[in-house]
Write a protein that holds these residues in place. Sequence first.
Motif, PDB file in Angstrom:
ATOM      1  N   VAL A  13      -2.596 -25.734 -11.433  1.00  0.00           N
ATOM      2  CA  VAL A  13      -2.247 -24.392 -10.966  1.00  0.00           C
ATOM      3  C   VAL A  13      -1.263 -24.472  -9.815  1.00  0.00           C
ATOM      4  CG1 VAL A  13      -3.180 -22.363  -9.782  1.00  0.00           C
ATOM      5  CG2 VAL A  13      -4.297 -23.252 -11.843  1.00  0.00           C
ATOM      6  N   GLY A  14      -1.356 -25.498  -8.999  1.00  0.00           N
ATOM      7  CA  GLY A  14      -0.419 -25.645  -7.895  1.00  0.00           C
ATOM      8  C   GLY A  14      -0.735 -24.669  -6.774  1.00  0.00           C
ATOM      9  N   TYR A  15       0.150 -23.695  -6.575  1.00  0.00           N
ATOM     10  CA  TYR A  15       0.021 -22.771  -5.444  1.00  0.00           C
ATOM     11  C   TYR A  15       0.201 -21.348  -5.944  1.00  0.00           C
ATOM     12  CZ  TYR A  15       0.768 -21.001  -0.663  1.00  0.00           C
ATOM     13  OH  TYR A  15       0.666 -20.339   0.544  1.00  0.00           O
ATOM     14  N   LEU A  16      -0.647 -20.464  -5.487  1.00  0.00           N
ATOM     15  CA  LEU A  16      -0.469 -19.050  -5.778  1.00  0.00           C
ATOM     16  C   LEU A  16      -0.977 -18.254  -4.595  1.00  0.00           C
ATOM     17  CD1 LEU A  16      -3.179 -17.564  -8.139  1.00  0.00           C
ATOM     18  CD2 LEU A  16      -3.429 -19.792  -7.095  1.00  0.00           C
ATOM     19  N   GLY A  17      -0.471 -17.051  -4.464  1.00  0.00           N
ATOM     20  CA  GLY A  17      -0.936 -16.222  -3.371  1.00  0.00           C
ATOM     21  C   GLY A  17      -0.363 -14.831  -3.459  1.00  0.00           C
ATOM     22  N   VAL A  18      -0.991 -13.923  -2.714  1.00  0.00           N
ATOM     23  CA  VAL A  18      -0.568 -12.533  -2.621  1.00  0.00           C
ATOM     24  C   VAL A  18      -0.303 -12.246  -1.147  1.00  0.00           C
ATOM     25  CG1 VAL A  18      -1.263 -10.132  -2.989  1.00  0.00           C
ATOM     26  CG2 VAL A  18      -1.897 -11.896  -4.660  1.00  0.00           C
ATOM     27  N   VAL A  19       0.773 -11.541  -0.854  1.00  0.00           N
ATOM     28  CA  VAL A  19       1.109 -11.238   0.537  1.00  0.00           C
ATOM     29  C   VAL A  19       0.093 -10.247   1.101  1.00  0.00           C
ATOM     30  CG1 VAL A  19       3.555 -11.721   0.158  1.00  0.00           C
ATOM     31  CG2 VAL A  19       2.709  -9.383  -0.108  1.00  0.00           C
ATOM     32  N   PRO A  20      -0.088 -10.236   2.432  1.00  0.00           N
ATOM     33  CA  PRO A  20      -1.185  -9.465   3.033  1.00  0.00           C
ATOM     34  C   PRO A  20      -1.274  -8.005   2.608  1.00  0.00           C
ATOM     35  CG  PRO A  20      -0.221 -10.916   4.672  1.00  0.00           C
ATOM     36  CD  PRO A  20       0.642 -11.026   3.447  1.00  0.00           C
ATOM     37  N   GLU A  21      -0.129  -7.300   2.550  1.00  0.00           N
ATOM     38  CA  GLU A  21      -0.188  -5.856   2.276  1.00  0.00           C
ATOM     39  C   GLU A  21      -0.584  -5.518   0.845  1.00  0.00           C
ATOM     40  OE1 GLU A  21       4.306  -6.894   2.406  1.00  0.00           O
ATOM     41  OE2 GLU A  21       2.412  -7.631   3.241  1.00  0.00           O
ATOM     42  N   PHE A  22      -0.583  -6.519  -0.051  1.00  0.00           N
ATOM     43  CA  PHE A  22      -0.960  -6.254  -1.441  1.00  0.00           C
ATOM     44  C   PHE A  22      -2.283  -6.914  -1.834  1.00  0.00           C
ATOM     45  CE2 PHE A  22       3.645  -5.356  -1.834  1.00  0.00           C
ATOM     46  CZ  PHE A  22       3.551  -4.091  -2.390  1.00  0.00           C
ATOM     47  N   ARG A  23      -2.990  -7.482  -0.874  1.00  0.00           N
ATOM     48  CA  ARG A  23      -4.274  -8.096  -1.190  1.00  0.00           C
ATOM     49  C   ARG A  23      -5.319  -7.018  -1.471  1.00  0.00           C
ATOM     50  NH1 ARG A  23      -3.513 -12.562   3.610  1.00  0.00           N
ATOM     51  NH2 ARG A  23      -2.113 -13.923   2.404  1.00  0.00           N
ATOM     52  N   GLY A  24      -6.323  -7.401  -2.258  1.00  0.00           N
ATOM     53  CA  GLY A  24      -7.395  -6.473  -2.577  1.00  0.00           C
ATOM     54  C   GLY A  24      -7.100  -5.541  -3.727  1.00  0.00           C
ATOM     55  N   ARG A  25      -6.001  -5.755  -4.452  1.00  0.00           N
ATOM     56  CA  ARG A  25      -5.646  -4.878  -5.568  1.00  0.00           C
ATOM     57  C   ARG A  25      -5.801  -5.574  -6.926  1.00  0.00           C
ATOM     58  NH1 ARG A  25      -0.229  -1.576  -3.530  1.00  0.00           N
ATOM     59  NH2 ARG A  25      -0.782  -1.454  -1.310  1.00  0.00           N
ATOM     60  N   GLY A  26      -6.334  -6.793  -6.925  1.00  0.00           N
ATOM     61  CA  GLY A  26      -6.519  -7.507  -8.180  1.00  0.00           C
ATOM     62  C   GLY A  26      -5.290  -8.259  -8.656  1.00  0.00           C
ATOM     63  N   TYR A  27      -4.245  -8.334  -7.825  1.00  0.00           N
ATOM     64  CA  TYR A  27      -3.020  -9.011  -8.248  1.00  0.00           C
ATOM     65  C   TYR A  27      -3.207 -10.519  -8.428  1.00  0.00           C
ATOM     66  CZ  TYR A  27      -0.172  -4.805  -7.418  1.00  0.00           C
ATOM     67  OH  TYR A  27       0.384  -3.554  -7.477  1.00  0.00           O
ATOM     68  N   VAL A  28      -4.207 -11.084  -7.753  1.00  0.00           N
ATOM     69  CA  VAL A  28      -4.433 -12.522  -7.894  1.00  0.00           C
ATOM     70  C   VAL A  28      -4.693 -12.894  -9.354  1.00  0.00           C
ATOM     71  CG1 VAL A  28      -6.923 -12.409  -7.418  1.00  0.00           C
ATOM     72  CG2 VAL A  28      -5.657 -14.520  -6.950  1.00  0.00           C
ATOM     73  N   ASP A  29      -5.362 -12.025 -10.096  1.00  0.00           N
ATOM     74  CA  ASP A  29      -5.639 -12.309 -11.508  1.00  0.00           C
ATOM     75  C   ASP A  29      -4.349 -12.390 -12.317  1.00  0.00           C
ATOM     76  OD1 ASP A  29      -8.373 -12.320 -11.044  1.00  0.00           O
ATOM     77  OD2 ASP A  29      -8.637 -10.223 -11.586  1.00  0.00           O
ATOM     78  N   GLU A  30      -3.411 -11.496 -12.029  1.00  0.00           N
ATOM     79  CA  GLU A  30      -2.158 -11.500 -12.769  1.00  0.00           C
ATOM     80  C   GLU A  30      -1.294 -12.708 -12.397  1.00  0.00           C
ATOM     81  OE1 GLU A  30       0.559 -10.019 -15.612  1.00  0.00           O
ATOM     82  OE2 GLU A  30      -1.580  -9.787 -15.242  1.00  0.00           O
ATOM     83  N   VAL A  31      -1.316 -13.099 -11.116  1.00  0.00           N
ATOM     84  CA  VAL A  31      -0.543 -14.268 -10.694  1.00  0.00           C
ATOM     85  C   VAL A  31      -1.106 -15.534 -11.328  1.00  0.00           C
ATOM     86  CG1 VAL A  31       0.213 -15.635  -8.720  1.00  0.00           C
ATOM     87  CG2 VAL A  31       0.155 -13.143  -8.540  1.00  0.00           C
ATOM     88  N   LEU A  32      -2.426 -15.685 -11.280  1.00  0.00           N
ATOM     89  CA  LEU A  32      -3.055 -16.839 -11.928  1.00  0.00           C
ATOM     90  C   LEU A  32      -2.803 -16.811 -13.435  1.00  0.00           C
ATOM     91  CD1 LEU A  32      -4.860 -19.335 -11.984  1.00  0.00           C
ATOM     92  CD2 LEU A  32      -6.861 -17.812 -11.956  1.00  0.00           C
TER      93      LEU A  32
END
Length: 313
Positions: free
Chosen positions: A241-260
């Motif tokens: 997987v390497g590295y993934l992340g969401v910037v602070p202002e967009f955290r908590g919206r479920g975007y981590v699932d889409e990035v992964l």
Amino acid sequence: MITYRTIVPADLDRVTDWVVTEPVGWIPADRFLAELSENMYRPEWTWIAEDGDRVVGRALWWGRGDSTHPVALDCLDVDPAVGERTAVAAGLIGAALAGFRQPVQYAIKVAGGWRDDPVASAAVEWRRAAARAAGLAREVERLQFEWAPADGVPAATGSLRFAEASDEEFLTVFRRIAEGSLDAHTRAGVAARGVEATAREEMDFYLGAPGKREWWRLACTPEGEVAGMAIPSATPYSVNVGYLGVVPEFRGRGYVDEVLGEITRIHAGNGETRITATTDLGNAPMAAAFRRAGYRNTEIRINLSNDVPAQNG
């Protein structure tokens, strides 16, 4: 009297004859010899403890084939007949560290639930105590995950779009993700050296990894705002997987699932049949995201280091 030294060619059989019987990860002869031929194990990185002419312990340090120094202790064991295994093991680690000028780590690999297994717990504890005594005092427990095609490829939801970008654009997002990160490596780096240095170190690490730069993607909202990034990568053993992340202002919206999901789709689209990943035991949101994406927890890694923990996968 116990003495410590690196091996010479005449010691090779004595090193490869070694078998670890405790329920922890270790390096068997076939793997050691194969990676010795690829310069990932080296005689000058392979330490033994001797009692007279008898080998009573070994420590196998690993690095990439082009490394100028080792980065990790892969296998540590001491003959139970010695008695005080912790002291001998600490001596093995300490002897090696005296000649290493870069941060290193030791990953004790064990099955989940090891604390409830007296044999596994004992195997971990004397190794952990030895590492700490030798100066590898920073500890992070990590979950190792693995994906296979049977686990399913997450479908794109359309909530984010992904695009290639320049190194400078990625560096900007590395900086932003570092703010408030739950990752122990990132948090320690920021505390020790600040956001800028940590971001550059993390980006340089992935630029130097076996993964391909063209896999990297910025994650943007439909309105064009940068929400995070996806960096599929690889180790000498598998893609990860390497590295993934969401910037602070967009955290908590479920975007981590889409990035992964995007990372998984890239590797799966390239025909990969195994993807590995790790996250800190304390990073519950990331562990939950892996499980939602079909990744299975395969082992625990207890990482002990003498500086900010090295990246792994």
